[in-house]
Design a protein around this motif. Structure first.
Motif, PDB file in Angstrom:
ATOM      1  N   ALA A   5     -21.785   5.730  18.282  1.00  0.00           N
ATOM      2  CA  ALA A   5     -22.559   4.664  17.734  1.00  0.00           C
ATOM      3  C   ALA A   5     -22.412   5.248  16.059  1.00  0.00           C
ATOM      4  CB  ALA A   5     -23.702   4.655  18.205  1.00  0.00           C
ATOM      5  N   TYR A   6     -21.381   4.651  15.394  1.00  0.00           N
ATOM      6  CA  TYR A   6     -21.248   5.228  14.046  1.00  0.00           C
ATOM      7  C   TYR A   6     -22.232   5.054  13.068  1.00  0.00           C
ATOM      8  CZ  TYR A   6     -16.456   5.794  15.803  1.00  0.00           C
ATOM      9  OH  TYR A   6     -15.366   6.013  16.659  1.00  0.00           O
ATOM     10  N   LYS A   8     -24.336   3.704  10.078  1.00  0.00           N
ATOM     11  CA  LYS A   8     -23.724   2.711   9.200  1.00  0.00           C
ATOM     12  C   LYS A   8     -24.630   3.199   7.829  1.00  0.00           C
ATOM     13  CE  LYS A   8     -26.784  -0.045   7.995  1.00  0.00           C
ATOM     14  NZ  LYS A   8     -27.813  -0.068   7.113  1.00  0.00           N
ATOM     15  N   PHE A  32     -19.084   3.171   7.151  1.00  0.00           N
ATOM     16  CA  PHE A  32     -19.552   3.741   8.558  1.00  0.00           C
ATOM     17  C   PHE A  32     -19.051   5.223   8.438  1.00  0.00           C
ATOM     18  CE2 PHE A  32     -19.797  -0.585   9.272  1.00  0.00           C
ATOM     19  CZ  PHE A  32     -20.868  -0.771  10.215  1.00  0.00           C
ATOM     20  N   GLY A  36     -22.587   9.921  14.601  1.00  0.00           N
ATOM     21  CA  GLY A  36     -23.525   9.155  14.906  1.00  0.00           C
ATOM     22  C   GLY A  36     -24.264   9.635  16.498  1.00  0.00           C
ATOM     23  N   SER A  98     -28.745  -0.903  15.671  1.00  0.00           N
ATOM     24  CA  SER A  98     -27.595  -1.773  15.699  1.00  0.00           C
ATOM     25  C   SER A  98     -26.403  -1.103  16.097  1.00  0.00           C
ATOM     26  CB  SER A  98     -27.654  -2.210  14.371  1.00  0.00           C
ATOM     27  OG  SER A  98     -28.765  -3.174  13.994  1.00  0.00           O
ATOM     28  N   ALA A  99     -26.192   0.257  15.785  1.00  0.00           N
ATOM     29  CA  ALA A  99     -24.817   0.969  15.965  1.00  0.00           C
ATOM     30  C   ALA A  99     -24.963   1.176  17.458  1.00  0.00           C
ATOM     31  CB  ALA A  99     -25.104   2.374  15.227  1.00  0.00           C
ATOM     32  N   ASP A 100     -26.248   1.600  18.079  1.00  0.00           N
ATOM     33  CA  ASP A 100     -25.795   1.561  19.614  1.00  0.00           C
ATOM     34  C   ASP A 100     -25.572   0.453  20.344  1.00  0.00           C
ATOM     35  OD1 ASP A 100     -27.144   4.450  18.905  1.00  0.00           O
ATOM     36  OD2 ASP A 100     -29.100   3.725  19.455  1.00  0.00           O
ATOM     37  N   GLY A 102     -23.818  -1.816  19.096  1.00  0.00           N
ATOM     38  CA  GLY A 102     -22.472  -2.076  18.854  1.00  0.00           C
ATOM     39  C   GLY A 102     -21.408  -1.412  19.715  1.00  0.00           C
ATOM     40  N   ASP A 128     -27.445  -6.636  11.438  1.00  0.00           N
ATOM     41  CA  ASP A 128     -26.377  -5.520  11.333  1.00  0.00           C
ATOM     42  C   ASP A 128     -25.638  -5.327  12.749  1.00  0.00           C
ATOM     43  OD1 ASP A 128     -27.158  -5.361   9.003  1.00  0.00           O
ATOM     44  OD2 ASP A 128     -28.106  -3.295   9.178  1.00  0.00           O
ATOM     45  N   CYS A 132     -21.542  -3.822  13.198  1.00  0.00           N
ATOM     46  CA  CYS A 132     -21.556  -2.314  13.881  1.00  0.00           C
ATOM     47  C   CYS A 132     -20.703  -2.448  15.029  1.00  0.00           C
ATOM     48  CB  CYS A 132     -23.163  -1.761  14.251  1.00  0.00           C
ATOM     49  SG  CYS A 132     -24.196  -1.327  13.074  1.00  0.00           S
ATOM     50  N   SER A 135     -17.425  -1.653  12.991  1.00  0.00           N
ATOM     51  CA  SER A 135     -17.645  -0.454  12.540  1.00  0.00           C
ATOM     52  C   SER A 135     -16.872   0.004  11.487  1.00  0.00           C
ATOM     53  CB  SER A 135     -17.896   0.622  13.579  1.00  0.00           C
ATOM     54  OG  SER A 135     -19.098   0.533  14.085  1.00  0.00           O
TER      55      SER A 135
END
Length: 269
Positions: A5-6, A8, A32, A36, A98-100, A102, A128, A132, A135
């Motif tokens: 999960a990169y 951001k 990104f 993460g 949000s990255a999670d 994504g 977001d 994400c 990414s």
């Protein structure tokens, strides 16, 4: 399956106005980092989420986080048992949740493909989240969910993230913004926008969290960076460098000066 999960970061974040729906009109340059949180998953009879890692304790209810919500937003014939290794600070301006989410979308895409309306489903989880999912560096507009392409000349740029380990909720930062429209996002390549852009939330965030000013000062004093700024609504700050040795030297100095701060050295994707 395994997905990163990169993290951001916002290389520029211009707040233009408050909308009638209560959200703020934004223009931002998303980028990104190549590190993460880490999600691993395997097929299961039903969906489940297990949270581990340095910042797992920052999630009040791991079964009500964005990983679980992303799984619920993408119905499938089989479930996924997901383990979330929470390496990013919570409420830190890095789009962690949000990255999670994504990363979950990418997992489901690899296994089953995504529905045609995946962007709408992602947007309902957070402004977001659509960014994400992909990414990659781009311009976000509106609440951040609308997008535009940009010439990305920053891939591989060394970056150092520093957080004073103070969570900072987004709502109070936007509420503390002075409401002054200071102008649109500049034109140009990603690097040109990053150099000329600003973060309109830095001042209100620093007023709520003293550690932000301390982190920014320390990043500037270590030298070598061509860009030092806060990400999102804080409290994480970042510095961009021409060379990895400059980043690593700065990271060593900061870690020695404030070993209690969280740091992450990486590169832009």
């Amino acid at each position: 399956m395994r997905e990163i999960a990169y993290a951001k970061i916002n290389l520029a974040l211009h707040v233009r106005r408050r909308r009638e729906d209560g959200y703020h009109e934004l223009e931002t340059l998303f980028a990104f980092v190549d590190a993460g949180d880490v999600l691993t998953a395997h097929p299961a009879a039903q969906d489940s989420v297990t949270t581990v890692g340095a910042f797992a304790g920052g999630l009040d209810n791991p079964f009500d986080n964005l990983v679980a919500k992303a799984l619920s937003a993408l119905p499938r014939a089989r479930g996924l048992a997901v383990t979330l290794e929470k390496n990013l600070p919570v409420a830190a301006g890095l789009g962690g949740g949000s990255a999670d989410a994504g990363a979950v979308f990418r997992m489901v895409q690899a296994l089953h493909g995504l529905p045609d309306d995946w962007r709408t489903r992602a947007s309902k989880l957070g402004a977001d989240v659509p960014a994400c999912v992909e990414s990659r560096t781009h311009i976000g507009m509106g609440t951040g969910a609308d997008r535009a392409e940009v010439v990305d000349d920053l891939g591989g740029t060394p970056v150092l993230l520093v957080n004073p380990r103070v969570p900072l909720a987004t709502g109070p930062v936007f509420k503390a913004w002075d409401g002054i429209d200071r102008g649109a996002l500049p034109q140009g390549t990603a690097r040109e926008i990053a150099q000329a852009g600003r973060n309109d939330l830095r001042r209100p965030a620093a007023g709520l969290c003293r550690g932000i000013g301390e982190v920014l000062l320390r990043l500037r004093l270590t030298g070598g960076a061509w860009k030092v700024e806060m990400s999102g609504s804080g409290a994480t700050c970042y510095a961009l460098y021409e060379h990895e040795w400059q980043r690593d030297a700065a990271a060593a100095v900061i870690s020695e000066f404030r070993p209690d701060w969280w740091t992450l050295a990486g590169k832009l994707r």
